[in-house]
Design an enzyme around this catalytic site. Structure first.
Site, PDB file in Angstrom:
ATOM      1  N   VAL A 284       0.851  -1.242   0.072  1.00 38.31           N
ATOM      2  CA  VAL A 284      -0.369  -0.192  -0.379  1.00 38.31           C
ATOM      3  C   VAL A 284       1.048   1.459   0.276  1.00 38.31           C
ATOM      4  O   VAL A 284       1.223   1.300   0.536  1.00 38.31           O
ATOM      5  CB  VAL A 284      -0.471  -0.005   1.532  1.00 38.31           C
ATOM      6  CG1 VAL A 284      -1.889   1.300   1.097  1.00 38.31           C
ATOM      7  CG2 VAL A 284      -1.813  -1.247   1.230  1.00 38.31           C
TER       8      VAL A 284
ATOM      9  N   MET B 243       3.943 -12.100  20.504  1.00 29.76           N
ATOM     10  CA  MET B 243       3.336 -10.997  20.890  1.00 29.76           C
ATOM     11  C   MET B 243       1.967 -11.952  21.112  1.00 29.76           C
ATOM     12  O   MET B 243       1.052 -11.040  20.478  1.00 29.76           O
ATOM     13  CB  MET B 243       3.044  -9.531  19.794  1.00 29.76           C
ATOM     14  CG  MET B 243       4.278  -8.571  20.418  1.00 29.76           C
ATOM     15  SD  MET B 243       3.712  -7.337  19.426  1.00 29.76           S
ATOM     16  CE  MET B 243       5.215  -6.153  19.532  1.00 29.76           C
TER      17      MET B 243
ATOM     18  N   HIS C  35     -12.692 -42.036  21.231  1.00 31.64           N
ATOM     19  CA  HIS C  35     -14.070 -41.490  19.674  1.00 31.64           C
ATOM     20  C   HIS C  35     -15.133 -41.493  19.708  1.00 31.64           C
ATOM     21  O   HIS C  35     -16.188 -41.641  20.592  1.00 31.64           O
ATOM     22  CB  HIS C  35     -13.227 -43.268  19.144  1.00 31.64           C
ATOM     23  CG  HIS C  35     -14.408 -43.174  17.556  1.00 31.64           C
ATOM     24  ND1 HIS C  35     -13.452 -42.501  16.390  1.00 31.64           N
ATOM     25  CD2 HIS C  35     -15.258 -44.388  17.704  1.00 31.64           C
ATOM     26  CE1 HIS C  35     -14.712 -43.231  15.457  1.00 31.64           C
ATOM     27  NE2 HIS C  35     -15.151 -43.408  15.796  1.00 31.64           N
TER      28      HIS C  35
HETATM   29  P1  FAD Z   1      -0.446  -5.819  27.328  1.00 28.98           P
HETATM   30  O1  FAD Z   1      -2.289  -6.058  27.270  1.00 28.98           O
HETATM   31  O2  FAD Z   1      -0.866  -4.953  26.338  1.00 28.98           O
HETATM   32  O3  FAD Z   1      -0.980  -4.639  28.454  1.00 28.98           O
HETATM   33  C1  FAD Z   1       0.139  -3.919  29.345  1.00 28.98           C
HETATM   34  C2  FAD Z   1      -0.709  -2.763  29.972  1.00 28.98           C
HETATM   35  O4  FAD Z   1      -0.024  -1.856  30.334  1.00 28.98           O
HETATM   36  C3  FAD Z   1      -2.245  -1.724  29.110  1.00 28.98           C
HETATM   37  O5  FAD Z   1      -3.464  -1.418  29.615  1.00 28.98           O
HETATM   38  C4  FAD Z   1      -1.355  -0.748  28.944  1.00 28.98           C
HETATM   39  O6  FAD Z   1      -2.588   0.744  29.370  1.00 28.98           O
HETATM   40  C5  FAD Z   1      -0.690  -0.318  30.330  1.00 28.98           C
HETATM   41  N1  FAD Z   1       0.231   0.332  30.224  1.00 28.98           N
HETATM   42  C6  FAD Z   1       1.299   0.320  29.122  1.00 28.98           C
HETATM   43  N2  FAD Z   1       2.055   1.694  29.844  1.00 28.98           N
HETATM   44  C7  FAD Z   1       1.708   2.136  30.941  1.00 28.98           C
HETATM   45  C8  FAD Z   1       2.455   2.951  31.976  1.00 28.98           C
HETATM   46  N3  FAD Z   1       3.769   3.841  31.345  1.00 28.98           N
HETATM   47  N4  FAD Z   1       1.792   3.562  33.517  1.00 28.98           N
HETATM   48  C9  FAD Z   1       0.520   2.954  32.985  1.00 28.98           C
HETATM   49  N5  FAD Z   1       0.068   1.288  32.008  1.00 28.98           N
HETATM   50  C10 FAD Z   1       0.678   1.185  31.263  1.00 28.98           C
HETATM   51  N6  FAD Z   1      -3.008 -12.606  21.676  1.00 28.98           N
HETATM   52  C11 FAD Z   1      -3.685 -13.925  21.835  1.00 28.98           C
HETATM   53  O7  FAD Z   1      -2.289 -14.779  22.287  1.00 28.98           O
HETATM   54  N7  FAD Z   1      -4.590 -14.696  21.284  1.00 28.98           N
HETATM   55  C12 FAD Z   1      -5.225 -13.849  21.128  1.00 28.98           C
HETATM   56  O8  FAD Z   1      -6.587 -13.766  21.029  1.00 28.98           O
HETATM   57  C13 FAD Z   1      -4.790 -12.668  20.662  1.00 28.98           C
HETATM   58  N8  FAD Z   1      -5.809 -11.984  20.339  1.00 28.98           N
HETATM   59  C14 FAD Z   1      -5.891 -10.136  19.950  1.00 28.98           C
HETATM   60  C15 FAD Z   1      -6.539  -9.388  19.067  1.00 28.98           C
HETATM   61  C16 FAD Z   1      -6.250  -8.612  19.150  1.00 28.98           C
HETATM   62  C17 FAD Z   1      -7.153  -7.381  18.164  1.00 28.98           C
HETATM   63  C18 FAD Z   1      -5.056  -7.407  19.490  1.00 28.98           C
HETATM   64  C19 FAD Z   1      -4.766  -7.043  19.078  1.00 28.98           C
HETATM   65  C20 FAD Z   1      -3.871  -8.758  20.440  1.00 28.98           C
HETATM   66  C21 FAD Z   1      -4.282  -9.710  20.075  1.00 28.98           C
HETATM   67  N9  FAD Z   1      -3.468 -10.596  21.138  1.00 28.98           N
HETATM   68  C22 FAD Z   1      -3.910 -12.382  21.124  1.00 28.98           C
HETATM   69  C23 FAD Z   1      -1.873 -10.008  21.296  1.00 28.98           C
HETATM   70  C24 FAD Z   1      -2.066  -9.731  22.580  1.00 28.98           C
HETATM   71  O9  FAD Z   1      -3.777  -9.084  23.261  1.00 28.98           O
HETATM   72  C25 FAD Z   1      -0.891  -9.643  23.709  1.00 28.98           C
HETATM   73  O10 FAD Z   1      -0.391 -10.227  23.206  1.00 28.98           O
HETATM   74  C26 FAD Z   1      -1.277  -9.504  25.109  1.00 28.98           C
HETATM   75  O11 FAD Z   1      -2.369  -8.664  25.686  1.00 28.98           O
HETATM   76  C27 FAD Z   1      -0.020  -8.610  25.793  1.00 28.98           C
HETATM   77  O12 FAD Z   1      -0.254  -8.740  26.712  1.00 28.98           O
HETATM   78  P2  FAD Z   1       0.898  -7.566  27.892  1.00 28.98           P
HETATM   79  O13 FAD Z   1       0.418  -8.341  29.458  1.00 28.98           O
HETATM   80  O14 FAD Z   1       2.322  -8.111  27.421  1.00 28.98           O
HETATM   81  O15 FAD Z   1       0.243  -6.215  27.547  1.00 28.98           O
HETATM   82  P1  NAD Z   2       0.888  -9.878  11.623  1.00 24.40           P
HETATM   83  O1  NAD Z   2       2.603  -9.508  12.369  1.00 24.40           O
HETATM   84  O2  NAD Z   2       0.305 -11.191  12.228  1.00 24.40           O
HETATM   85  O3  NAD Z   2       0.729  -9.556  10.418  1.00 24.40           O
HETATM   86  C1  NAD Z   2       1.349  -8.000  10.044  1.00 24.40           C
HETATM   87  C2  NAD Z   2       1.688  -8.242   8.516  1.00 24.40           C
HETATM   88  O4  NAD Z   2       1.476  -7.232   7.733  1.00 24.40           O
HETATM   89  C3  NAD Z   2       2.139  -9.611   8.132  1.00 24.40           C
HETATM   90  O5  NAD Z   2       1.434 -10.131   7.258  1.00 24.40           O
HETATM   91  C4  NAD Z   2       3.368  -8.493   7.448  1.00 24.40           C
HETATM   92  O6  NAD Z   2       3.920  -9.310   6.380  1.00 24.40           O
HETATM   93  C5  NAD Z   2       1.708  -7.243   6.283  1.00 24.40           C
HETATM   94  N1  NAD Z   2       2.626  -5.661   6.381  1.00 24.40           N
HETATM   95  C6  NAD Z   2       3.717  -4.876   7.135  1.00 24.40           C
HETATM   96  N2  NAD Z   2       3.333  -3.701   6.286  1.00 24.40           N
HETATM   97  C7  NAD Z   2       2.979  -3.892   4.887  1.00 24.40           C
HETATM   98  C8  NAD Z   2       1.810  -2.924   4.400  1.00 24.40           C
HETATM   99  N3  NAD Z   2       3.169  -1.539   4.124  1.00 24.40           N
HETATM  100  N4  NAD Z   2       1.673  -3.312   3.291  1.00 24.40           N
HETATM  101  C9  NAD Z   2       0.641  -4.673   3.617  1.00 24.40           C
HETATM  102  N5  NAD Z   2       1.028  -5.771   4.287  1.00 24.40           N
HETATM  103  C10 NAD Z   2       1.956  -4.858   5.335  1.00 24.40           C
HETATM  104  O7  NAD Z   2       0.709  -8.493  12.992  1.00 24.40           O
HETATM  105  P2  NAD Z   2      -0.727  -8.418  13.758  1.00 24.40           P
HETATM  106  O8  NAD Z   2      -1.585  -9.373  12.852  1.00 24.40           O
HETATM  107  O9  NAD Z   2      -0.962  -6.550  12.980  1.00 24.40           O
HETATM  108  O10 NAD Z   2      -0.843  -8.455  14.190  1.00 24.40           O
HETATM  109  C11 NAD Z   2      -0.130  -8.061  15.697  1.00 24.40           C
HETATM  110  C12 NAD Z   2       0.256  -9.196  16.663  1.00 24.40           C
HETATM  111  O11 NAD Z   2      -0.820  -9.012  17.786  1.00 24.40           O
HETATM  112  C13 NAD Z   2       1.098 -10.018  16.137  1.00 24.40           C
HETATM  113  O12 NAD Z   2       2.103 -10.389  16.291  1.00 24.40           O
HETATM  114  C14 NAD Z   2       0.071 -11.319  17.295  1.00 24.40           C
HETATM  115  O13 NAD Z   2       0.739 -12.293  17.627  1.00 24.40           O
HETATM  116  C15 NAD Z   2      -0.753 -10.448  18.143  1.00 24.40           C
HETATM  117  N6  NAD Z   2      -2.194 -11.341  17.650  1.00 24.40           N
HETATM  118  C16 NAD Z   2      -2.217 -12.583  17.835  1.00 24.40           C
HETATM  119  C17 NAD Z   2      -3.645 -12.852  17.798  1.00 24.40           C
HETATM  120  C18 NAD Z   2      -3.623 -14.537  18.075  1.00 24.40           C
HETATM  121  O14 NAD Z   2      -3.186 -15.151  18.280  1.00 24.40           O
HETATM  122  N7  NAD Z   2      -5.061 -15.479  17.658  1.00 24.40           N
HETATM  123  C19 NAD Z   2      -5.033 -12.589  17.343  1.00 24.40           C
HETATM  124  C20 NAD Z   2      -4.760 -10.781  17.306  1.00 24.40           C
HETATM  125  C21 NAD Z   2      -3.104 -10.349  17.126  1.00 24.40           C
END
Ligand code: FAD
Ligand code: NAD
Length: 470
Positions: free
Chosen positions: A242, A324, A449
């Protein structure tokens, strides 16, 4: 009087931080957790794993009903309508229930929630409050755990307005189903949230820079995923970048061109989801005050015990290297608390399952076939879900299981699964690998099963011989 206010202060209450705080308190340490958000639970509970899974489930139910797919099972429905506000309210209820649950667990375990943004003053002192007003409180702790998580990686020149150009947080709260949704990035978020809106009626185009979807996963899985999502109606543009997005009159124009350069093309869209990855949260944390410099990827480096280079400062979760993922952050949360308490907390980073919660689900653990081949001779067993009696009985035969084992020792090195319940099935292989299992161990374990998991047993049988049902 104690030298510090707390034994442990955790910064951030995501799955890494809240678990670390609860475990530390369970181990008898006086613990506080600073959180800047209005609710506990971090990205995962508030805007990540939980709301996305709630919407994946609800949209799947809608799609099953609306597409007439249930009729062949003898379930005939009249007209099916989408009530998007109700679906969103239900998703919000799941979030509130779980974030409130963490607040309850904090109270139960006597973890103090210090509300506000935390900034280091020195290695044992943090200011927690609202930087815009300067209000807040100084908190001291013998140990400080940085668990600040990650945020969306921005696409240069593309401004997120959370209405037409959204990130994942906007995409779980759209007020209407977009006619055409362009997803930038064919990773986990793009495919999960693209699936949600596709099932609710949007035309979905995924633009992916690389030549396959889902980087990091097994090569065969990535190719199969492309086929499956195309069959579901997604348009997938691989090896495409993009170069710009503009908004005019409530519509977006997305300019794309081949990743290697070439003729540009414009795609009109009603909404654009930017999902090109996430980056660690370290801004505003005052790391300079404690002489910690993030690495090139913005991550805080630690040793295997989650100690940073500064005595008394630890880090876990998305802010440190590694996938992540919420479960990785949680396990690190437990380990760091145990290490602080003088126990031995370990996380086996070689065995962290990953799951994409689309339909079918896509899951893997350990090495990809490509990685395993690079390390030495391997044997691979593969079994199609079309040969699994449970999958056949419920007409759910898309996908397969692949088990990868070392050719000499037969030890399982990895497994990849595509099927509706792959995310639940993968735990079996993760545990087997954690116990050092061979493919023979799995093949000779009695599996109930009819279950989807029998496909794992059959794939394991295929490593050194033949499965029965193909
Ligand atoms: P976070 O969950 O990011 O929490 C960090 C917290 O720290 C936040 O609440 C933030 O407000 C707080 N914070 C930051 N800086 C400060 C500061 N200076 N002072 C006070 N507070 C602060 N992972 C999975 O395993 N399975 C999934 O299905 C999945 N689905 C996802 C779907 C989406 C749409 C997204 C965006 C992510 C998903 N992930 C999933 C990834 C998952 O959410 C993250 O890997 C996970 O939340 C990381 O946990 P963490 O505790 O490191 O940080
Ligand atoms: P991702 O790293 O999974 O995917 C990002 C994708 O964007 C890659 O395929 C990359 O090649 C592509 N990309 C990067 N720059 C681009 C560009 N300029 N144009 C087109 N494509 C581009 O990242 P995400 O989907 O944003 O998720 C972020 C993190 O959140 C991941 O690390 C994932 O582990 C975590 N997450 C996990 C789950 C789950 O465990 N089910 C669900 C959601 C998110």
């Amino acid at each position: 009087m104690a030298e510090y206010d707390f034994d442990v202060l955790v910064i951030g209450s995501g799955p890494g931080g809240y678990v670390a705080a609860i475990r530390a308190a369970q181990l008898g340490l006086r613990t506080a957790c600073a959180e800047a958000r209005e609710t506990l639970g971090g990205t995962c509970l508030n805007v990540g794993c939980i709301p996305s899974k709630a919407l994946l489930n609800a949209s799947e139910k809608f799609h099953e009903a609306a597409s007439g797919a249930l009729a062949k099972h003898g379930v005939k429905l009249g007209s099916v309508e989408l009530d998007l506000p109700a679906m969103m309210a239900d998703k919000d209820k799941a979030v509130t229930g779980l974030t409130g649950g963490i607040e309850f667990l904090f109270k139960k375990n006597k973890v103090e929630w210090v509300k506000g943004l935390a900034t280091f003053i020195d290695a044992h002192t943090v200011q927690v409050g609202d930087p815009s007003t300067g209000s807040g409180r100084t908190v001291t702790a013998k140990n400080i755990v940085i668990a600040t998580g990650s945020s969306v990686t921005p696409l240069p020149g593309v401004e997120i307005d959370q209405k037409i150009i959204v990130d994942s947080t906007g995409a779980i709260a759209l007020e209407k189903v977009p006619g055409h949704l362009v997803v930038i990035g064919g990773g986990v978020i793009g495919l999960e949230l693209g699936s949600v809106w596709g099932r609710l009626g949007a035309q979905v185009t995924v633009v992916e820079f690389l030549d396959q979807l889902l980087p990091g996963m097994d090569g065969e899985v990535r190719k199969e995923a492309g086929r499956i999502f195309k069959k579901q109606g997604m348009e997938i543009k691989l090896s495409t970048k993009v170069t710009g997005v503009s908004v005019n009159g409530g519509k977006a124009s997305v300019t794309v061109e081949p990743a290697k350069g070439g003729t540009a093309e414009t795609i009109e869209a009603d909404a654009v989801l930017v999902s090109i990855g996430r980056r660690p949260n370290t801004d505003g944390l005052g790391l300079d005050k404690i002489d910690i410099t993030p690495n090139q990827r913005g991550q805080i480096e630690t040793d295997h015990s989650f100690r940073t280079k500064v005595d008394g400062v630890w880090a876990i979760g998305d802010v440190i290297p590694g996938p992540m993922l919420a479960h990785k952050a949680e396990d690190e949360g437990i380990a760091v608390a145990e290490n602080i308490a003088g126990l031995t907390g370990i996380v086996n980073h070689d065995i962290i399952p990953s799951v994409v919660y689309t339909h079918p689900e896509i899951a893997g653990v350990g090495l990809t076939e490509e990685q395993a081949k690079e390390r030495g001779e391997i044997r691979v067993g593969k079994f199609p879900m079309a040969g699994n009696s449970r999958a056949k009985a419920i007409d759910d035969t898309t996908g397969w299981v692949k088990v990868i084992a070392d050719a000499k020792t037969d030890r399982v090195l990895g497994a990849w699964i595509i099927t509706s319940v792959a995310g639940t099935m993968i735990a079996q292989v993760a545990q087997a690998m954690e116990f050092g299992a061979t493919s023979e161990d799995i093949a000779y374990t009695c599996h109930a099963h009819p279950t989807h998991n029998e496909a794992i047993k059959e794939a394991a049988m295929g490593v050194n011989g033949k499965p029965i049902h193909v």
